[in-house]
Design a protein around this motif. Structure first.
Motif, mmCIF file in Angstrom:
data_model
loop_
_atom_site.group_PDB
_atom_site.id
_atom_site.type_symbol
_atom_site.label_atom_id
_atom_site.label_comp_id
_atom_site.label_asym_id
_atom_site.label_seq_id
_atom_site.Cartn_x
_atom_site.Cartn_y
_atom_site.Cartn_z
ATOM 1 N N GLU A 1 78.272 -67.602 -43.102
ATOM 2 C CA GLU A 1 78.319 -67.146 -41.977
ATOM 3 C C GLU A 1 78.369 -65.854 -41.966
ATOM 4 O O GLU A 1 78.864 -65.248 -43.340
ATOM 5 C CB GLU A 1 80.183 -67.204 -41.421
ATOM 6 C CG GLU A 1 79.746 -66.370 -39.819
ATOM 7 C CD GLU A 1 81.705 -66.428 -39.014
ATOM 8 O OE1 GLU A 1 81.216 -66.952 -38.305
ATOM 9 O OE2 GLU A 1 82.377 -66.170 -39.995
ATOM 10 N N ILE A 2 77.131 -64.960 -41.843
ATOM 11 C CA ILE A 2 77.010 -63.773 -42.115
ATOM 12 C C ILE A 2 77.442 -62.458 -41.294
ATOM 13 O O ILE A 2 77.941 -63.279 -39.980
ATOM 14 C CB ILE A 2 75.510 -63.073 -41.929
ATOM 15 C CG1 ILE A 2 74.674 -63.850 -41.187
ATOM 16 C CG2 ILE A 2 74.517 -64.238 -43.595
ATOM 17 C CD1 ILE A 2 73.346 -63.046 -41.275
ATOM 18 N N ASP A 3 77.300 -61.593 -41.805
ATOM 19 C CA ASP A 3 77.546 -60.005 -40.456
ATOM 20 C C ASP A 3 77.182 -60.171 -40.061
ATOM 21 O O ASP A 3 75.424 -59.692 -40.504
ATOM 22 C CB ASP A 3 78.341 -59.201 -41.508
ATOM 23 C CG ASP A 3 80.012 -59.079 -41.843
ATOM 24 O OD1 ASP A 3 81.055 -59.531 -40.723
ATOM 25 O OD2 ASP A 3 80.539 -58.993 -42.969
ATOM 26 N N ALA A 4 76.647 -59.778 -38.488
ATOM 27 C CA ALA A 4 75.969 -59.491 -37.428
ATOM 28 C C ALA A 4 75.351 -57.944 -37.384
ATOM 29 O O ALA A 4 76.185 -57.248 -38.380
ATOM 30 C CB ALA A 4 76.219 -59.158 -36.532
ATOM 31 N N LEU A 5 74.017 -57.036 -37.993
ATOM 32 C CA LEU A 5 74.306 -56.629 -37.947
ATOM 33 C C LEU A 5 74.435 -55.505 -36.655
ATOM 34 O O LEU A 5 74.274 -55.625 -35.988
ATOM 35 C CB LEU A 5 72.277 -55.774 -37.288
ATOM 36 C CG LEU A 5 71.182 -56.269 -39.176
ATOM 37 C CD1 LEU A 5 69.649 -56.514 -38.867
ATOM 38 C CD2 LEU A 5 71.759 -55.104 -40.359
ATOM 39 N N SER A 6 75.060 -54.288 -36.531
ATOM 40 C CA SER A 6 75.646 -53.553 -35.503
ATOM 41 C C SER A 6 74.560 -52.687 -34.518
ATOM 42 O O SER A 6 73.899 -51.968 -34.964
ATOM 43 C CB SER A 6 76.392 -52.473 -36.027
ATOM 44 O OG SER A 6 77.287 -51.847 -34.868
ATOM 45 N N GLY A 7 75.199 -53.106 -32.920
ATOM 46 C CA GLY A 7 74.023 -53.103 -33.233
ATOM 47 C C GLY A 7 72.273 -53.785 -32.245
ATOM 48 O O GLY A 7 71.245 -52.989 -31.430
ATOM 49 N N ALA A 8 72.159 -54.810 -32.901
ATOM 50 C CA ALA A 8 70.460 -55.379 -33.664
ATOM 51 C C ALA A 8 71.218 -57.008 -33.651
ATOM 52 O O ALA A 8 70.912 -57.361 -34.799
ATOM 53 C CB ALA A 8 70.063 -54.895 -34.819
#
Length: 189
Positions: free
Chosen positions: A154-161
């Motif tokens: 699981e990866i961290d989504a890009l904030s606002g993207a």
């Protein structure tokens, strides 16, 4: 690493734009598979339908496989693959990247060849902080979280993207899908 054997990479008398593209491919291969000694182009022209069917069946209808290279170690043994993927789900259009996958299925990372996302948002995909999340993982597929990655793969989504995050994640998963075909079927071996 050496030049891409069996490909256009070794041809020196190309126009400047073609030379830059070849140089970018070479650098991407080296970035996503630094332990490889050489890279050999795999003729995937006969596998286009197989790849397309597998990707469609897995739900990766917006992803295509552009190129595959075998990553070879110092003794010429297959160490894994470098797979070039285009994902058409980007916010700013197509996103193309190369990814390295070891023979055991461990991902070695991604390197963007073409990305035109929003500055300060989607373009943050092309940072070490984001790309490193796809490194040294042995999972069948990646997922992303908007609230912080908490599980393997699981990866961290890009904030606002989120759109960019989704496009890249699906692209990597498409590459892993094709890696399984390559490793099971011995294509290019």
């Amino acid at each position: 690493a050496q030049c891409l054997v069996g490909s256009e990479m070794c041809i020196r008398d190309r126009d400047p734009i073609a030379q830059q593209e070849l140089k970018a491919k070479q650098e991407a291969c080296e970035e996503v598979f630094p332990d490889a000694d050489t890279f050999e182009s795999v003729d995937i022209s006969g596998e286009t339908d197989t790849f397309r069917s597998a990707l469609d069946e897995a739900g990766y209808t917006a992803q295509t496989i552009d190129e595959v290279y075998q990553a070879l170690d110092g003794s010429g043994e297959l160490a894994g693959y470098v797979i070039t993927v285009t994902s058409s789900e980007g916010y700013g259009g197509d996103i193309q990247f190369s990814m390295g996958v070891g023979i055991d299925g461990t991902t070695y990372g991604i390197s963007f060849l073409s990305i035109e996302e929003t500055a300060g948002l989607g373009m943050n995909a092309d940072t070490d902080a984001f790309k490193s999340q796809f490194k040294d993982q042995n999972v069948s597929e990646f997922t992303y979280s908007k609230t912080g990655a908490s599980a393997e793969g699981e990866i961290d989504a890009l904030s606002g993207a989120t759109i960019t995050t989704n496009a890249v994640t699906n692209g990597v998963n498409a590459g892993l899908c094709v890696f399984r075909i390559l490793s099971e079927g011995g294509i290019g071996g």
